[in-house]
Each structure stands twice: as C-alpha cells, then as structure tokens.
Design a protein around this motif. Structure first.
Motif, PDB file in Angstrom:
ATOM      1  N   GLY A 185     -23.003  34.555 -22.118  1.00  0.00           N
ATOM      2  CA  GLY A 185     -23.752  34.277 -20.898  1.00  0.00           C
ATOM      3  C   GLY A 185     -22.879  33.635 -19.839  1.00  0.00           C
ATOM      4  N   TYR A 186     -23.182  33.982 -18.614  1.00  0.00           N
ATOM      5  CA  TYR A 186     -22.431  33.441 -17.484  1.00  0.00           C
ATOM      6  C   TYR A 186     -22.897  32.024 -17.178  1.00  0.00           C
ATOM      7  CZ  TYR A 186     -20.157  37.855 -16.478  1.00  0.00           C
ATOM      8  OH  TYR A 186     -19.357  38.963 -16.560  1.00  0.00           O
ATOM      9  N   PRO A 187     -22.092  31.254 -16.447  1.00  0.00           N
ATOM     10  CA  PRO A 187     -22.500  29.882 -16.098  1.00  0.00           C
ATOM     11  C   PRO A 187     -23.843  29.887 -15.375  1.00  0.00           C
ATOM     12  CG  PRO A 187     -20.216  30.240 -15.522  1.00  0.00           C
ATOM     13  CD  PRO A 187     -20.766  31.567 -15.944  1.00  0.00           C
ATOM     14  N   PRO A 188     -24.719  28.948 -15.696  1.00  0.00           N
ATOM     15  CA  PRO A 188     -26.069  28.967 -15.133  1.00  0.00           C
ATOM     16  C   PRO A 188     -26.154  28.625 -13.647  1.00  0.00           C
ATOM     17  CG  PRO A 188     -25.749  26.999 -16.469  1.00  0.00           C
ATOM     18  CD  PRO A 188     -24.521  27.846 -16.636  1.00  0.00           C
ATOM     19  N   GLN A 189     -25.130  28.015 -13.074  1.00  0.00           N
ATOM     20  CA  GLN A 189     -25.210  27.602 -11.678  1.00  0.00           C
ATOM     21  C   GLN A 189     -25.411  28.792 -10.752  1.00  0.00           C
ATOM     22  OE1 GLN A 189     -22.647  26.820 -13.756  1.00  0.00           O
ATOM     23  NE2 GLN A 189     -21.941  24.744 -13.411  1.00  0.00           N
ATOM     24  N   HIS A 190     -24.594  29.786 -10.863  1.00  0.00           N
ATOM     25  CA  HIS A 190     -24.634  30.950  -9.988  1.00  0.00           C
ATOM     26  C   HIS A 190     -24.372  32.188 -10.831  1.00  0.00           C
ATOM     27  CE1 HIS A 190     -24.407  28.319  -6.475  1.00  0.00           C
ATOM     28  NE2 HIS A 190     -23.422  27.692  -7.073  1.00  0.00           N
ATOM     29  N   THR A 191     -25.261  32.524 -11.715  1.00  0.00           N
ATOM     30  CA  THR A 191     -25.034  33.588 -12.676  1.00  0.00           C
ATOM     31  C   THR A 191     -24.635  34.896 -12.001  1.00  0.00           C
ATOM     32  OG1 THR A 191     -26.602  32.570 -14.173  1.00  0.00           O
ATOM     33  CG2 THR A 191     -26.032  34.855 -14.597  1.00  0.00           C
TER      34      THR A 191
ATOM     35  N   ALA B  90     -22.114  23.612 -20.031  1.00  0.00           N
ATOM     36  CA  ALA B  90     -22.779  24.811 -19.535  1.00  0.00           C
ATOM     37  C   ALA B  90     -21.797  25.754 -18.832  1.00  0.00           C
ATOM     38  CB  ALA B  90     -23.902  24.432 -18.577  1.00  0.00           C
ATOM     39  N   PHE B  91     -20.677  25.229 -18.369  1.00  0.00           N
ATOM     40  CA  PHE B  91     -19.693  26.070 -17.682  1.00  0.00           C
ATOM     41  C   PHE B  91     -18.430  26.145 -18.535  1.00  0.00           C
ATOM     42  CE2 PHE B  91     -17.119  26.654 -13.495  1.00  0.00           C
ATOM     43  CZ  PHE B  91     -16.886  27.979 -13.826  1.00  0.00           C
ATOM     44  N   SER B  92     -18.480  27.004 -19.523  1.00  0.00           N
ATOM     45  CA  SER B  92     -17.309  27.177 -20.371  1.00  0.00           C
ATOM     46  C   SER B  92     -16.265  28.007 -19.632  1.00  0.00           C
ATOM     47  CB  SER B  92     -17.694  27.862 -21.678  1.00  0.00           C
ATOM     48  OG  SER B  92     -18.163  29.164 -21.433  1.00  0.00           O
ATOM     49  N   ARG B  93     -15.034  27.789 -19.972  1.00  0.00           N
ATOM     50  CA  ARG B  93     -13.906  28.506 -19.395  1.00  0.00           C
ATOM     51  C   ARG B  93     -13.708  28.225 -17.904  1.00  0.00           C
ATOM     52  NH1 ARG B  93     -12.466  33.035 -23.100  1.00  0.00           N
ATOM     53  NH2 ARG B  93     -12.996  32.082 -25.077  1.00  0.00           N
ATOM     54  N   CYS B  94     -14.034  27.033 -17.478  1.00  0.00           N
ATOM     55  CA  CYS B  94     -13.863  26.665 -16.071  1.00  0.00           C
ATOM     56  C   CYS B  94     -12.399  26.761 -15.656  1.00  0.00           C
ATOM     57  CB  CYS B  94     -14.389  25.249 -15.835  1.00  0.00           C
ATOM     58  SG  CYS B  94     -14.140  24.632 -14.158  1.00  0.00           S
TER      59      CYS B  94
END
Length: 170
Positions: free
Chosen positions: A40-46, A121-125
């Motif tokens: 899943g993509y980061p939830p902030q701005h999928t 929630a933002f993996s691989r930042c």
C-alpha cells in the motif's frame, strides 16, 4: 567544427552517463512501485505517490531503452540516418520532459516531509527522497545532452544545409 572522433567520444560519455543514471532510477522506481503495490502507498496522498512514482518509472524505462538503442546504434552505424540527429532529439526530449514532470511533482509532494520524523505509515521515505535526487540528476544530464544535440544540429545545418542528417559534422 567538431570532428567525428570528438563527436563519438562526447556522445559516448553523455549517453553512457544518461544510461547509467537511467538504470539507477529504473531500479529505485521499480522497487518502490513493487513495494507499494504489495504493502500500500503512503496514506497521506495515496493517488499522488502512485502517479508520480509511476511517471518516473516510465521515464526511466524510456531512457534506458532508448539510451541502449542510441548508444549501440550510433557506435555501430553512426553515419546512418536511422541514428541521426532527429532520431536522437525526439526520444531525449521526451525523456527530459518525463523526468522533469516526475521529479518536480514528486519534489512538491515530499518537500515538507522530514524522513526522520515520519511515522511507520510512510515506509521507504528515504528511498522516495533518493528517487527525487536521482531524477533531478538525470534531468540535468538529459538537458546537457539536449544542448549537445541541438548544437550539433545547428553545426550540421550551417555547414551542410538540410541534406546532412547524421550526428557527424565532418
């Protein structure tokens, strides 16, 4: 007036750099797309991350494929019209536009994010920020390559008129 040898060396260096950085961008963007498709993509701005990372994936695939084709083709058949100025300008211009669009839009999305303070929630930042950096580097290399190609086009046009269409000016 650039000689055939100088043109061949400059072409090899510029397209070698373009190809190397394009492959690095391809690896980074492909691993990000694969990771985010599974987790899943980061939830902030999928939707924003999905489109922006995929634009950079397309740009890096485009650059890698045409970089290989133009580098090998020019080294083997440099005097052939199939590997002339127009055959170089079109794919490199498209690659430049794709990289600038992708890098600028991903930069705008990640500009205010500090990877040291993000939650799980933002993996691989850090990898996303690395993709931004390598994309800007590729954009600069592509710009230099475009300037080189346009300069050769004007030199060839001025010396040979409209009939000479390979990269060699001599």
């Amino acid at each position: 007036m650039p000689s055939e040898r100088v043109t061949k060396i400059a072409h090899s260096v510029l397209f070698g750099l373009t190809l190397l950085v394009g492959i690095i961008a391809l690896i980074i963007s492909a691993t990000l797309v694969s990771h985010y498709n599974k987790n899943g993509y980061p939830p902030q701005h999928t939707g924003g991350y999905t489109a922006r990372i995929r634009i950079l994936l397309v740009a890096s695939v485009w650059t890698t494929v045409f970089g290989i084709a133009l580098t090998v083709g020019f080294q083997l058949l440099g005097n052939h019209v199939a590997f002339g100025i127009l055959a170089h300008l079109v794919p490199i211009t498209i690659a430049f536009v794709l990289f600038v669009i992708g890098a600028a839009s991903l930069t705008a999305l990640t500009d205010k994010i500090d990877c040291g303070r993000v939650t799980d929630a933002f993996s691989r930042c850090g990898v996303v920020k690395g993709l931004v950096v390598i994309s800007w580097i590729e954009s600069i290399i592509l710009l230099v390559t475009l300037v080189f190609l346009i300069t050769l086009a004007f030199v060839a046009r001025g010396r040979y008129g409209v009939h000479k269409s390979t990269l060699y000016a001599d």
